[in-house]
Design an enzyme around this catalytic site. Sequence first.
Site: not given
Length: 201
Positions: A80-81
Amino acid sequence: MPKIIDLFAGAGGLSLGAARAGFEVSAAVELDTFALETHINNFPKTTHISEDVSELTAERLLLLAGLHPGELDGIIGGPPCQGFSHMGKRQVDDTRNNLFGHFFRLVSETRPGFFLAENVPGILDEKYRAVLNSAFSQLADDYVVLPPIKVQANLYGAPTTRTRIFFFGYDPKKINSTFAPEDFAPLDDVELTVVKRALTG
């Protein structure tokens, strides 16, 4: 055919690239129901695992993937960014940032021949240096880790200027090749694809 596992697989963008490169996507791990459903439609022969990566052990991951220790050639994934993105709040203590470290924990525990992790450029900001150092510190000394590779999608023929950072490493005892950042540079003859051509064919 070399076997890979895709962590944080989403709808299957990295899986598609791996499959086109000649890899068998043995398993894909994804919690989001809608993304998982799309991945299942795109890769019906892949084993799909709807579990939290932070709670997966190497033993369970390999068991669910139908692989024995030593059979896994690579782990790929896009942790996840949101916590790193310039579009978000960019909080260092965002709990989602820890998932980057869990990607490398599973690399360390499963010991594949190589790994490839993808994220947004913001992850390279100084404020996240501890996150990166903690993640990479889990890798065995056997791995050769390349400097972060910046990829601008339109330079590779995609109709978007989206830019991402790729982290690549490999175990030279298992991979009979050497790699350098320039090996991942776009070819000189890549023709840029404008949106109009992409939509009209």
